[in-house]
Enzyme design. Structure first.
Site, PDB file in Angstrom:
ATOM      1  N   LYS A   1      46.493 -30.822  85.111  1.00  6.33           N
ATOM      2  CA  LYS A   1      47.541 -31.386  84.261  1.00  6.33           C
ATOM      3  C   LYS A   1      48.908 -31.235  84.913  1.00  6.33           C
ATOM      4  O   LYS A   1      49.126 -30.370  85.767  1.00  6.33           O
ATOM      5  CB  LYS A   1      47.539 -30.687  82.903  1.00  6.33           C
ATOM      6  CG  LYS A   1      47.753 -29.177  82.977  1.00  6.33           C
ATOM      7  CD  LYS A   1      47.508 -28.530  81.627  1.00  6.33           C
ATOM      8  CE  LYS A   1      47.574 -27.004  81.726  1.00  6.33           C
ATOM      9  NZ  LYS A   1      47.210 -26.340  80.458  1.00  6.33           N
TER      10      LYS A   1
ATOM     11  N   LYS B   1      53.228 -31.357  83.890  1.00  5.53           N
ATOM     12  CA  LYS B   1      54.145 -31.287  82.753  1.00  5.53           C
ATOM     13  C   LYS B   1      55.582 -31.513  83.190  1.00  5.53           C
ATOM     14  O   LYS B   1      56.041 -30.923  84.172  1.00  5.53           O
ATOM     15  CB  LYS B   1      54.012 -29.931  82.056  1.00  5.53           C
ATOM     16  CG  LYS B   1      52.619 -29.710  81.467  1.00  5.53           C
ATOM     17  CD  LYS B   1      52.500 -28.371  80.767  1.00  5.53           C
ATOM     18  CE  LYS B   1      51.127 -28.210  80.117  1.00  5.53           C
ATOM     19  NZ  LYS B   1      50.990 -26.909  79.414  1.00  5.53           N
TER      20      LYS B   1
ATOM     21  N   ARG C   1      45.252 -35.030  69.909  1.00 10.10           N
ATOM     22  CA  ARG C   1      46.662 -34.780  70.225  1.00 10.10           C
ATOM     23  C   ARG C   1      47.375 -36.116  70.416  1.00 10.10           C
ATOM     24  O   ARG C   1      46.845 -37.017  71.065  1.00 10.10           O
ATOM     25  CB  ARG C   1      46.765 -33.917  71.476  1.00 10.10           C
ATOM     26  CG  ARG C   1      48.155 -33.397  71.776  1.00 10.10           C
ATOM     27  CD  ARG C   1      48.137 -32.507  73.004  1.00 10.10           C
ATOM     28  NE  ARG C   1      47.418 -31.258  72.774  1.00 10.10           N
ATOM     29  CZ  ARG C   1      46.848 -30.547  73.746  1.00 10.10           C
ATOM     30  NH1 ARG C   1      46.881 -30.978  74.991  1.00 10.10           N
ATOM     31  NH2 ARG C   1      46.227 -29.420  73.467  1.00 10.10           N
TER      32      ARG C   1
ATOM     33  N   ARG D   1      51.465 -35.052  81.102  1.00  5.91           N
ATOM     34  CA  ARG D   1      51.365 -34.850  79.654  1.00  5.91           C
ATOM     35  C   ARG D   1      52.637 -35.330  78.940  1.00  5.91           C
ATOM     36  O   ARG D   1      53.536 -35.897  79.554  1.00  5.91           O
ATOM     37  CB  ARG D   1      51.122 -33.365  79.371  1.00  5.91           C
ATOM     38  CG  ARG D   1      49.841 -32.801  80.017  1.00  5.91           C
ATOM     39  CD  ARG D   1      48.578 -33.260  79.320  1.00  5.91           C
ATOM     40  NE  ARG D   1      47.375 -32.628  79.853  1.00  5.91           N
ATOM     41  CZ  ARG D   1      46.881 -31.465  79.466  1.00  5.91           C
ATOM     42  NH1 ARG D   1      47.505 -30.748  78.555  1.00  5.91           N
ATOM     43  NH2 ARG D   1      45.760 -30.984  79.994  1.00  5.91           N
TER      44      ARG D   1
ATOM     45  N   CYS E   1      39.920 -22.959  69.066  1.00  4.62           N
ATOM     46  CA  CYS E   1      40.023 -23.033  70.526  1.00  4.62           C
ATOM     47  C   CYS E   1      38.866 -22.288  71.184  1.00  4.62           C
ATOM     48  O   CYS E   1      38.656 -21.090  70.952  1.00  4.62           O
ATOM     49  CB  CYS E   1      41.346 -22.450  71.006  1.00  4.62           C
ATOM     50  SG  CYS E   1      41.510 -22.494  72.805  1.00  4.62           S
TER      51      CYS E   1
ATOM     52  N   CYS F   1      49.600 -21.558  76.616  1.00  4.90           N
ATOM     53  CA  CYS F   1      50.018 -22.667  75.754  1.00  4.90           C
ATOM     54  C   CYS F   1      51.302 -22.404  74.976  1.00  4.90           C
ATOM     55  O   CYS F   1      51.993 -23.345  74.609  1.00  4.90           O
ATOM     56  CB  CYS F   1      48.886 -23.035  74.792  1.00  4.90           C
ATOM     57  SG  CYS F   1      47.459 -23.775  75.612  1.00  4.90           S
TER      58      CYS F   1
ATOM     59  N   CYS G   1      49.933 -19.748  70.017  1.00  4.02           N
ATOM     60  CA  CYS G   1      48.977 -20.838  70.193  1.00  4.02           C
ATOM     61  C   CYS G   1      48.007 -20.837  69.009  1.00  4.02           C
ATOM     62  O   CYS G   1      48.029 -19.947  68.168  1.00  4.02           O
ATOM     63  CB  CYS G   1      48.226 -20.689  71.515  1.00  4.02           C
ATOM     64  SG  CYS G   1      47.058 -19.306  71.528  1.00  4.02           S
TER      65      CYS G   1
ATOM     66  N   CYS H   1      44.673 -16.346  74.873  1.00  2.00           N
ATOM     67  CA  CYS H   1      44.117 -16.262  76.227  1.00  2.00           C
ATOM     68  C   CYS H   1      45.256 -16.448  77.210  1.00  2.00           C
ATOM     69  O   CYS H   1      46.385 -16.749  76.807  1.00  2.00           O
ATOM     70  CB  CYS H   1      43.017 -17.326  76.420  1.00  2.00           C
ATOM     71  SG  CYS H   1      43.645 -18.977  76.813  1.00  2.00           S
TER      72      CYS H   1
END
Length: 573
Positions: free
Chosen positions: A217, A219, A82, A151, A444, A487, A438, A483
């Protein structure tokens, strides 16, 4: 904070990831050794977790998993890489390099993420270093694209208010740079930098993060009303631009948003950010840093699924957070300024900016850039990049803006777009143009069901229902994830599907069209047949019973299909 000291965890002993971080010597671990191990194409789990901080995830092709197991072969390991692109803005030269690398080392495709970044899939372990070095040579980086750090900072791509967009995007870049990890490990491992002996004092190596970085994480996103295309309330820290007389005067501050949850665990839930005040542009970095340090010090380091910033705020209360923030800042936020969001989608097609230059907004299904039979999209964008003198902008909705096109160049780019079938999606249904998904299968490891590969097929069938109801051009926000990790920001879809098992989804209804209200579960664990049977009467009732200007998410609440969700705290109730 000493190198061998952990922040006191909330509610129990530190998780295994906290120990991995503290023992990694600022994200080094044994990566140099394991990356060069010729026996396997994979990495041990501890090093895989550290690799995320460097911008990569180890994956395997799940379509091949059972067959390789039968052949007694290790999984078909590959790596997703990424790239950090603050605000999604990149040069034509950077675009061409990403295109080249995807063919040289990846699977020949690029994917625009919902955080305005690029993902490249299918990279073998032996090619990771060469790929990362090439990305850095074009003045981009993979550092902190994943991991327990801040991120990619999002920013409204805004093809029309050109001067404001440039100013907001520059602040996104400054925040991203300021919050980037300082460890020299990245340069040592990937760029052959000189090995540095780090001080035992974590503050000297990582003055913001310390040796254990963040609990999870983090954001940050920057919205420019009236567009909420970055879904500012889904961000841990959101900044809402306040514009007066065409000038940026500052930002409202929103805190505590987040999308992820765990099926069956009511202690986890999506949450919307809450606006707590206003700051001047020059105060943004101070607010960002102090907010991150509060999460560093008070976030849950014992249970990772409860470690996001939204849980820290909900555990202590928003008033506590504001008080703690003001104390660390040494000054106070002003009262929030008025603003209004009316949409969170794109303005497709040709748009002239206030700077006199042109912007072409293109529809990219699920953000996947590749050549297909009768649709050589990747080749077309490559040819445009060769002559383009402006920039490319990845949008939060996984689409693409070819931006700042000069009048002299407009005709050439228009001709190339037509030649290669690049489309603004005008011929598509409004539902398809709004769709987000996603990656899910096959790469994934968390996916329970399909998303990117299945949502277009489901929309084919929903379009028949919409056409019958006369709603083909009615904008309805639809999202799908494999899931519940969030995302594609599924909790903000007016219609959303979250994978439960192969071919089965939980269906949610009722989010706000402008991204300002969460949705609510309507049916659990349903397949395509039940999805279509359930939605058809609701869509027809919407067509015949809606109020003038009423969005689908508002209608299903007014009609009693689902209750309004006023906070993530009552998402499951």
């Amino acid at each position: 904070m000493a190198n061998n000291e952990l922040v006191k965890p909330i509610g129990g002993p530190p998780s295994d990831v906290e120990h991995i971080k503290i023992e990694s010597n600022y994200l080094r671990g044994a990566l140099v050794e394991t990356l060069s191990n010729p026996i396997t194409g994979g990495l041990p789990e501890d090093d895989n977790r550290l690799l995320k901080f460097h911008g990569s995830y180890m994956q395997d092709d799940r379509d091949l998993r059972n067959e390789r197991e039968r052949q007694k072969l290790e999984p078909a390991y590959q790596f997703m890489l990424r790239v950090v692109i603050p605000g999604g803005v990149m040069t034509p030269a950077q675009w061409l390099e990403m295109d080249s690398l995807s063919h040289k080392y990846g699977n020949g495709t690029l994917r625009i993420t919902t955080r305005q970044a690029f993902q490249m899939h299918g990279i073998l372990k032996w090619n990771l270093k060469k790929t990362i070095r090439s990305i850095n040579d074009t003045l981009m980086t993979t550092l902190a694209a994943c991991g327990d750090v801040n991120r990619n900072v999002m920013s409204n791509p805004n093809p029309y208010q050109s001067e404001v967009h440039a100013e907001v995007n520059e602040w996104a870049r400054k925040i991203s740079d300021h919050l980037s990890p300082r460890t020299p490990a990245y340069h040592e491992i990937w760029l052959d930098g000189e090995k540095v002996v780090d001080s035992l004092d974590g503050a000297e190596v990582e003055p913001i993060y310390g040796p254990v970085y963040l609990p999870r994480k983090f954001k940050i996103g920057m919205a420019v009303p009236p567009s909420n295309d970055i879904d500012v309330f889904s961000q841990d820290l959101g900044f809402i631009a306040i514009i007066e007389d065409g000038k940026l005067i500052g930002f409202n501050v929103s805190v505590g948003g987040g999308m992820g949850m765990t099926h069956g665990d009511t202690s986890t839930y999506p949450q919307l950010g809450r606006v707590i005040g206003f700051c001047l542009p020059e105060q943004l970095i101070d607010v960002s840093e102090k907010t991150v340090t509060i999460q560093r010090d008070y976030g849950n380091r014992s249970v990772r699924k409860n470690a996001r910033f939204k849980y820290t705020i909900d555990r202590h209360g928003i008033e506590w957070f504001v008080s703690e923030l003001h104390e660390r800042l040494g000054w106070q936020l002003e009262a929030p300024r008025s603003y209004h969001f009316d949409h969170n989608g794109e303005r497709y097609g040709w748009v002239k900016g206030t700077n006199g230059k042109w912007n072409l907004s293109l529809y990219i299904q699920s953000g996947r850039i590749h050549d297909q039979e009768n649709n050589p999209m990747m080749t077309g964008l490559r040819e445009i990049a060769k002559i383009h003198t402006g920039d490319f902008r990845l949008t939060p909705n996984q689409n693409l803006i070819i931006a700042n096109i000069s009048t002299a160049n407009k005709g050439k780019i228009m001709e190339l777009a037509q030649q290669y079938g690049l489309t603004d999606g005008a011929h598509l249904s409004a539902l398809r143009r709004s769709a987000l998904s996603c990656v899910a299968f096959p790469t994934c490891g968390l996916a329970m069901a399909e998303a990117e590969r299945y949502l277009p097929t489901l929309i084919d069938k929903l379009e028949l229902i919409l056409d019958k109801a006369g709603l083909r051009d009615e904008e309805i926000v639809i999202r799908m994830t494999g899931c519940p990790n969030g995302c594609a920001r599924p909790a903000l879809g007016e219609i959303s599907f979250i994978g439960k098992s192969l071919g089965k989804y939980n269906m949610y209804l009722g989010a706000g069209f402008a991204g300002d209200r969460l949705n609510k579960i309507y049916k659990e664990n349903i397949d395509e047949t039940e999805i279509l049977e359930t939605l058809e009467p609701i869509i027809h009732n919407y067509a015949t019973e809606r109020n003038p200007g009423e969005h689908f998410g508002d209608f299903v609440i007014r009609a009693g299909y689902v209750a309004e969700v006023t906070s993530g705290l009552n998402f499951h109730s």
